[in-house]
Write a protein that holds these residues in place. Structure first.
Motif, PDB file in Angstrom:
ATOM      1  N   THR A 579       1.409  -1.001   0.110  1.00  0.00           N
ATOM      2  CA  THR A 579       0.090   0.235  -0.245  1.00  0.00           C
ATOM      3  C   THR A 579       0.966   1.043  -0.491  1.00  0.00           C
ATOM      4  OG1 THR A 579      -0.249   0.323   2.590  1.00  0.00           O
ATOM      5  CG2 THR A 579      -2.176  -0.994   1.709  1.00  0.00           C
ATOM      6  N   CYS A 580       2.022   1.368  -0.169  1.00  0.00           N
ATOM      7  CA  CYS A 580       3.099   2.247   0.021  1.00  0.00           C
ATOM      8  C   CYS A 580       3.703   2.584  -1.065  1.00  0.00           C
ATOM      9  CB  CYS A 580       3.864   2.523   1.455  1.00  0.00           C
ATOM     10  SG  CYS A 580       3.135   2.338   2.800  1.00  0.00           S
ATOM     11  N   CYS A 588       6.970   4.882  -0.958  1.00  0.00           N
ATOM     12  CA  CYS A 588       6.760   5.730   0.037  1.00  0.00           C
ATOM     13  C   CYS A 588       7.534   6.978  -1.623  1.00  0.00           C
ATOM     14  CB  CYS A 588       7.045   6.600   0.870  1.00  0.00           C
ATOM     15  SG  CYS A 588       6.018   5.433   2.166  1.00  0.00           S
ATOM     16  N   CYS A 594       7.854   3.720   5.403  1.00  0.00           N
ATOM     17  CA  CYS A 594       6.162   3.098   5.061  1.00  0.00           C
ATOM     18  C   CYS A 594       6.037   2.284   7.012  1.00  0.00           C
ATOM     19  CB  CYS A 594       6.156   1.636   4.457  1.00  0.00           C
ATOM     20  SG  CYS A 594       4.457   1.308   3.977  1.00  0.00           S
ATOM     21  N   GLN A 598       1.139   2.996   6.146  1.00  0.00           N
ATOM     22  CA  GLN A 598       1.361   4.032   5.195  1.00  0.00           C
ATOM     23  C   GLN A 598       2.036   4.555   5.269  1.00  0.00           C
ATOM     24  OE1 GLN A 598      -2.492   5.648   8.190  1.00  0.00           O
ATOM     25  NE2 GLN A 598      -4.116   4.809   6.986  1.00  0.00           N
ATOM     26  N   CYS A 599       2.094   5.259   4.669  1.00  0.00           N
ATOM     27  CA  CYS A 599       3.183   6.843   4.532  1.00  0.00           C
ATOM     28  C   CYS A 599       3.460   7.541   5.378  1.00  0.00           C
ATOM     29  CB  CYS A 599       3.190   7.053   3.377  1.00  0.00           C
ATOM     30  SG  CYS A 599       4.119   5.661   1.514  1.00  0.00           S
ATOM     31  N   GLN A 600       4.758   7.889   5.604  1.00  0.00           N
ATOM     32  CA  GLN A 600       5.063   8.902   6.451  1.00  0.00           C
ATOM     33  C   GLN A 600       5.869   9.818   5.957  1.00  0.00           C
ATOM     34  OE1 GLN A 600       5.863   8.151  10.499  1.00  0.00           O
ATOM     35  NE2 GLN A 600       3.680   6.838  11.128  1.00  0.00           N
ATOM     36  N   GLU A 609      -1.234  10.014  -0.614  1.00  0.00           N
ATOM     37  CA  GLU A 609      -0.769   8.417  -0.314  1.00  0.00           C
ATOM     38  C   GLU A 609       0.081   8.005   0.280  1.00  0.00           C
ATOM     39  OE1 GLU A 609      -3.968   6.249  -1.899  1.00  0.00           O
ATOM     40  OE2 GLU A 609      -5.778   7.625  -0.971  1.00  0.00           O
ATOM     41  N   THR A 610       1.279   8.518  -1.432  1.00  0.00           N
ATOM     42  CA  THR A 610       2.638   7.323  -1.208  1.00  0.00           C
ATOM     43  C   THR A 610       3.164   8.850  -0.656  1.00  0.00           C
ATOM     44  OG1 THR A 610       2.474   7.359  -3.507  1.00  0.00           O
ATOM     45  CG2 THR A 610       1.538   5.148  -2.639  1.00  0.00           C
TER      46      THR A 610
END
Length: 789
Positions: A579-580, A588, A594, A598-600, A609-610
């Motif tokens: 999902t990243c 990301c 990741c 989820q990407c930070q 989101e990425t």
């Protein structure tokens, strides 16, 4: 079914389930086993008897354990036939095996195979059901000799063919038909195009299935059309009666059943009958009288699609919709709701009906689709089809594109989700759509242990005060203990320390009672309390949004044991990085980390989101520009200059004279230098993490424009524009002069004609005067002679 631990150190679901009997143990997981050895394990805990088989053997259980597995037993399997029409046609087998038995342990799958074959020269029963409303008159004329022609064509496909005939219009009540008294005998009164027709009717069975095609032709010639009031027809009433009135229609048990439904309009369906006051749903039964007419047409509603599908499948009937092109899509949608149906386009006069039936027959015989009847609610079935191409298709129970004689193979996996509340046995049927053949499957559930079959009441192993079952004592009322050695109310003060987890800790962790040196844990509305000291439960773990262990783990003694792919105190953090991944495949977008799926974003200004959006982030061309500019400034390569070496440490540099701009694998970059020149370079990412940088040796600079050339170009342009304007002016003047000259020429002849007429009149008068003078009649008048006379 819960998952087993995937790695060492994670939760063993068999022991954590705290099973207190063999039956409870078997329900936890199909890999769990129960040891019924008498002296196995600790006397203080019964949960240790339920464990993985390998652990039980390792702990000294030997082979005294219960661990049943699901199995399959074939009870009847006759070989597939190769031909259908033969003296022993009743023995034609198109599906094998015919009967099997499954012994299922909940959660444990077992598989079996079945084969289906469309045999050659299989008998065919075809019932022709025709719409006889007024709009089908030309169709009726076209099928007068249908029986003979159809028998000839079907004779090429099967040597055993029978044909039947029936007709329908609609319910003879308002608003579906004309019900006024004047229309009772002839609903076509007042209709100029066709003033005579028969009264409306629901369904008439006219000819049972027969091999005498002349009887079919004769019956068709007798028919006359009728007239109903609304556009939809009552054909589904007729379809249902043709399906369920097996004896009257004459469907054979060992034959392919084809029901051809011909119409040029849409059908009435369930609930339409309410318009005529019919509120009683159709009962799905046969309602033909001695005259073979449908008797409850005016009492029951039209049948539903679900009822039609059920009755057609129950009687192995393949329905063929032969409809006009304008209604093709509607009936095409019906085929998705009624299994075993096909739809073909019928010409306006039905002249293509024979080819239509042949096409539908070939379509039906070219596919095999399995249907399931009476599947138990607690049973899962998984299908894998292997068709004529030899390729396996998981999740599919249908094969298409088969030829006559091809065999389709299906692998079926059966899994019980749990133990049934009622009988421990069930049955279901697998049947190919439209086939008589079927596979009967008997199901038995392994929900009781074999060691439970021989309990020992008042066993000496239990001090004569309990029943010995599967290694445990079930004590009589008033007695406690692993061997029923204690009595209720007996002073246990000397042995209460055996109910403490540690010195100073409360008895049974404060969540149970100490009885006969054992803790009896309290019941809780929140979950289960267990453990030798009642120290554990399955509800005191971290939650995420109110969900225990985020729904991705099991709660054991206050700690979440996460399923594979999840981490964290409450198992809310996924280790999956899919999902990243950005569109370029980078995690990301290489601008963040990741975390829990989820990407930070760590790059300042990056978001999305990425982390794919970053207006302030330098792009790849900008980041590599410093290296390129350093190469321009210093003539040597990176190795010859320490500054360029540090800037180009991640680049594999190649200096070239020209750049290939259409390289699809490379990114083209360019920028403007201080001298207004253009510097170009390309780069490609290497698997090693470095970039392959292709740089021009020198930037591309254009030459300065020549002032003289510009001046001459401007002057020349002005001259050309002036000459062009003069030419245009001259052209316009010439056009105007020519138009004026043409007008003058068109005016001159009329002037000359008038002048000549005047002269002619004058000359005649003078001549007359001269003649009179010579004759002496009178003297000439004093007119001035012409020509000087």
């Amino acid at each position: 079914v819960p998952r087993l631990p995937a790695k060492k150190g994670s939760l063993n679901i068999c022991t954590s389930g705290s099973a207190t009997s063999c039956e409870e143990c078997l329900l936890i997981h199909p890999k769990c086993a129960w040891c019924f050895k008498e002296d196995f394990g600790s006397l203080r805990s019964v949960t240790s008897r339920c464990d993985l088989k390998a652990n039980l053997v390792k702990n000294g259980c030997g082979d005294e354990f219960e661990s049943p597995a699901s199995s399959t037993q074939v009870l009847r399997s006759l070989p597939l036939s190769s031909k259908g029409s033969s003296p022993a046609s009743s023995d034609v087998i198109q599906m094998t095996p015919q009967k099997i038995a499954l012994n299922l342990r909940p959660g444990d799958k077992t598989t079996f195979q079945l084969q289906v074959r469309q045999v050659e020269d299989y008998p065919v029963d075809l019932y022709y059901l025709m719409d006889l409303s007024l709009s089908m008159k030309d169709d009726l004329d076209s099928i007068r000799n249908l029986g003979t022609k159809l028998a000839e064509e079907m004779g090429k496909l099967t040597s055993n063919f029978r044909l039947g005939f029936g007709s329908f219009v609609d319910k003879n009540i308002s608003p579906f038909s004309y019900t006024a008294p004047r229309y009772q005998t002839n609903p076509c009164i007042g209709y100029k195009l066709f003033p005579n027709c028969v009264p409306s009717f629901g369904f008439r069975h006219l000819l049972p299935l027969t091999d005498r095609v002349d009887s079919f032709n004769e019956e068709v010639r007798k028919q006359r059309v009728s007239r109903n009031r609304d556009a939809p027809e009552g054909g589904f009433d007729a379809v249902l009666q043709a399906a369920v009135c097996k004896e009257k229609i004459g469907w054979r048990k060992d034959a392919l059943h084809l029901l051809v439904f011909t119409t040029d309009d849409v059908p009435h369906i369930a609930l339409d009958g309410k318009l005529g006051g019919l509120v009683q749903p159709h009962d799905g039964q046969c309602h033909l009288n001695e005259a073979n007419e449908y008797t409850v047409s005016n009492q029951m509603d039209y049948p539903s699609l679900a009822l039609l599908g059920e009755k057609l499948a129950e009687n192995n009937i393949n329905l063929i919709f032969a409809v006009t092109k304008s209604h093709y899509m509607l009936y095409k949608n019906f085929t998705a709701l009624i299994p075993g149906t096909t739809v073909e386009i019928l010409h306006g006069d039905s002249k293509n009906i024979i080819q239509l039936i042949i096409n539908a027959y070939n379509s039906i015989r070219s596919k095999v689709e399995l249907s399931v009847w009476d599947q138990p609610e607690d049973l899962n079935l998984f299908f894998t089809a292997t068709c004529q191409d030899g390729v396996s298709y998981p999740g599919q129970r249908k094969c298409e594109g088969l030829k006559i004689g091809d065999t389709a193979t299906f692998e079926v996996a059966a899994e019980a989700r749990g133990c049934p509340g009622g009988p421990a046995a069930a049955a279901f049927t697998l049947r190919p759509v439209g086939f008589r053949d079927s596979l009967q499957v008997a199901v038995a559930y392994h929900c009781r242990c074999g060691c439970s079959a021989g309990p020992e009441p008042d066993s000496a192993r239990c001090g004569g005060k309990g029943t010995y079952v599967c290694g445990l004592c079930e004590c009589q009322p008033g007695h406690l203990g692993s061997r029923c050695e204690c009595q209720e109310g007996e002073s246990q003060s000397g042995r209460q320390h055996l109910c403490r987890e540690a010195e100073g800790r409360p008895l049974c962790s404060g969540r149970g009672e100490c009885s006969c040196n054992q803790c009896s844990c309290f019941e809780s509305e929140f979950g289960k309390i267990y453990g030798p000291f009642c120290q554990c439960d399955n509800f005191s773990c971290a939650r995420n949004r109110g969900v225990l262990c985020s729904g991705h783990g099991e709660c054991h003694c206050g700690e979440c044991k996460c399923h594979a792919g999840y981490i964290g105190d409450n198992c809310n953090c996924s280790t999956d990085i899919s999902t990243c991944l950005a569109k370029d495949g980078q995690v990301c977008s290489d601008r963040g980390r990741c975390v829990c799926g989820q990407c930070q974003c760590t790059e300042p200004g990056a978001f999305g989101e990425t982390c794919e959006k970053c207006p302030t982030c330098p792009d790849a061309c900008s980041t590599k520009r410093d290296c390129v500019e350093c190469l321009l400034l210093h003539s040597g390569g990176p190795a010859e200059n320490q500054t360029c070496h540090s800037l180009c440490k991640d680049e594999v540099v190649t200096r070239v004279d020209t750049i290939v701009k259409d390289d699809q694998e490379a990114v083209l970059c360019f920028y403007k230098t201080a001298k207004d020149c253009v510097m170009m370079f390309t780069y490609t990412e290497l698997p090693s993490g470095k970039s392959n940088l292709t740089v021009l040796k020198e930037p591309e600079c254009g030459t300065a424009p020549d002032a003289t050339t510009i001046l001459l170009a401007v002057v020349g342009s002005i001259l050309l524009i002036g000459i062009a304007l003069l030419a245009i002016w001259k052209l316009l003047v010439t056009i105007h002069d020519r138009r004026e000259f043409a007008k003058f020429q068109s005016f001159q002849p009329s002037v000359q004609k008038a002048h000549l007429h005047t002269l002619r009149g004058l000359h005649l008068q003078q001549v007359q005067q001269i003649l009179q003078w010579h004759s002496g009649l009178r003297a000439p008048s004093p007119l001035r002679p012409w020509g000087g006379w």
